[in-house]
Design a protein around this motif. Structure first.
Motif, PDB file in Angstrom:
ATOM      1  N   CYS A 157       0.827  -1.214   0.000  1.00 51.84           N
ATOM      2  CA  CYS A 157       0.000   0.000   0.000  1.00 51.84           C
ATOM      3  C   CYS A 157       0.859   1.261   0.000  1.00 51.84           C
ATOM      4  O   CYS A 157       0.422   2.310  -0.466  1.00 51.84           O
ATOM      5  CB  CYS A 157      -0.896   0.025   1.236  1.00 51.84           C
ATOM      6  SG  CYS A 157      -2.287  -1.106   1.165  1.00 51.84           S
ATOM      7  N   TYR A 194      -1.869   5.422  -2.748  1.00 51.55           N
ATOM      8  CA  TYR A 194      -3.263   5.038  -2.529  1.00 51.55           C
ATOM      9  C   TYR A 194      -3.902   5.962  -1.495  1.00 51.55           C
ATOM     10  O   TYR A 194      -3.277   6.300  -0.480  1.00 51.55           O
ATOM     11  CB  TYR A 194      -3.351   3.595  -2.017  1.00 51.55           C
ATOM     12  CG  TYR A 194      -2.898   2.561  -3.020  1.00 51.55           C
ATOM     13  CD1 TYR A 194      -3.670   2.239  -4.126  1.00 51.55           C
ATOM     14  CD2 TYR A 194      -1.686   1.889  -2.845  1.00 51.55           C
ATOM     15  CE1 TYR A 194      -3.260   1.295  -5.047  1.00 51.55           C
ATOM     16  CE2 TYR A 194      -1.266   0.930  -3.760  1.00 51.55           C
ATOM     17  CZ  TYR A 194      -2.060   0.635  -4.858  1.00 51.55           C
ATOM     18  OH  TYR A 194      -1.644  -0.302  -5.762  1.00 51.55           O
ATOM     19  N   ILE A 196      -6.046   5.917   1.280  1.00 50.44           N
ATOM     20  CA  ILE A 196      -6.612   4.961   2.239  1.00 50.44           C
ATOM     21  C   ILE A 196      -7.395   5.735   3.291  1.00 50.44           C
ATOM     22  O   ILE A 196      -6.838   6.534   4.045  1.00 50.44           O
ATOM     23  CB  ILE A 196      -5.492   4.124   2.884  1.00 50.44           C
ATOM     24  CG1 ILE A 196      -4.742   3.328   1.805  1.00 50.44           C
ATOM     25  CG2 ILE A 196      -6.052   3.190   3.955  1.00 50.44           C
ATOM     26  CD1 ILE A 196      -3.505   2.627   2.303  1.00 50.44           C
ATOM     27  N   VAL A 246      -3.612  -5.251  -4.621  1.00 50.31           N
ATOM     28  CA  VAL A 246      -3.570  -4.256  -3.546  1.00 50.31           C
ATOM     29  C   VAL A 246      -4.592  -3.159  -3.790  1.00 50.31           C
ATOM     30  O   VAL A 246      -5.330  -2.744  -2.876  1.00 50.31           O
ATOM     31  CB  VAL A 246      -2.150  -3.648  -3.435  1.00 50.31           C
ATOM     32  CG1 VAL A 246      -2.143  -2.469  -2.454  1.00 50.31           C
ATOM     33  CG2 VAL A 246      -1.144  -4.712  -2.993  1.00 50.31           C
ATOM     34  N   VAL A 250      -7.675  -1.943  -1.258  1.00 51.16           N
ATOM     35  CA  VAL A 250      -7.862  -0.558  -0.795  1.00 51.16           C
ATOM     36  C   VAL A 250      -9.251  -0.055  -1.158  1.00 51.16           C
ATOM     37  O   VAL A 250      -9.956   0.540  -0.326  1.00 51.16           O
ATOM     38  CB  VAL A 250      -6.772   0.366  -1.387  1.00 51.16           C
ATOM     39  CG1 VAL A 250      -7.075   1.831  -1.047  1.00 51.16           C
ATOM     40  CG2 VAL A 250      -5.397  -0.023  -0.870  1.00 51.16           C
TER      41      VAL A 250
END
Length: 264
Positions: A157, A194, A196, A246, A250
């Motif tokens: 991530c 990302y 998140i 991945v 997410v």
């Protein structure tokens, strides 16, 4: 000065193979502008060549005897600072805005240390570590691999992960029971990052799925996610957790974390 006897309680296995030291130095390629942190320098197998090549070297060493030896060894160098400290609680962010981190990490603390370092990723350019090969294989595993799992996803991530080369156990004193490997880690930047929304929920979701990794995600996550919600994100409910990218983990965590009836 007497030879330092490796201490089992610190997980000490000191690198002694000059050829491996040279290979590590080529991978790191330190420059005169670099501020480098070495975690667990031990007797200084790579400390000495790094100190000759970089602008500033910070050594984080928990073993007080080794820290004292390093202070004596580098007493005349303004480039080298010895921090007698626990790498698991050290504040790396206080050192510089652009760090390069290296180390032959004790196997017994490698995973928690990697997650501690993630807290400082905005201050880190890259990291080069010697780790147990099994751990490196899991870190760098791609979706679909039997080694792809929680570690691959949670580090993936935030980091780009490249396994560089293996190191035979006989390159160390004392030899560890397993083969080692060197890995390069670079914090993701720009469009590669990302968004998140809830890291705690993502961690819980992935842990739940991989605690039943032989099941399909439909069954492994049935108490958290409906089949319709999986399909809305174009995630095949018949896939096993090890087959999900991945980015999809997410996206799924971001979607589900907004639901107030999901336990965290």
């Amino acid at each position: 000065m007497d030879k330092h006897r490796p201490r089992k309680r610190f997980g000490q296995h000191f690198l002694t193979d000059i050829g491996v030291v040279d290979e590590i130095m080529r991978a790191i390629s330190p420059t005169a502008d670099d501020v480098i942190v070495e975690i667990g320098p031990g007797p200084g197998a790579i400390t000495v060549p790094i100190a000759k090549s970089c602008k500033q070297l910070h050594c984080v060493e928990l073993d007080r005897d080794l820290a004292a030896r390093l202070r004596t060894q580098f007493a005349g160098s303004e480039r080298v600072t010895i921090h007698e400290a626990d790498a698991l609680s050290f504040d790396y962010g206080a050192l510089a805005p652009a760090l390069r981190i290296v180390g032959n990490l004790p196997y017994n603390i490698s995973t928690p240390l990697l997650f501690h370092l993630l807290r400082f990723r905005d201050s880190i350019c890259d990291m080069h570590f010697m780790l147990q090969k099994e751990v490196v294989d899991r870190m760098a595993a791609e979706p679909g691999s039997k080694k792809y799992g929680r570690l691959s996803i949670m580090l993936g991530c935030y980091l780009d992960i490249d396994a560089l080369f293996d190191v035979d156990r006989l390159a160390f004193d004392p030899p560890p029971a397993v083969t080692s490997a060197v890995v390069r880690l670079r914090p993701k930047t720009g469009d590669d990052t990302y968004d998140i929304k809830d890291e705690q929920y993502l961690t819980q979701l992935v842990a739940t799925a991989f605690s039943q990794r032989r099941k399909t995600v439909r069954n492994a996550l049935k108490k958290l996610v409906s089949e319709e919600e999986l399909e809305s994100l174009r995630i095949d409910p018949a896939l096993r957790p090890e087959n999900i990218r991945v980015s999809d983990w997410v996206a799924l965590a971001n979607r589900m974390a907004t639901k107030t009836d999901i336990p965290v």
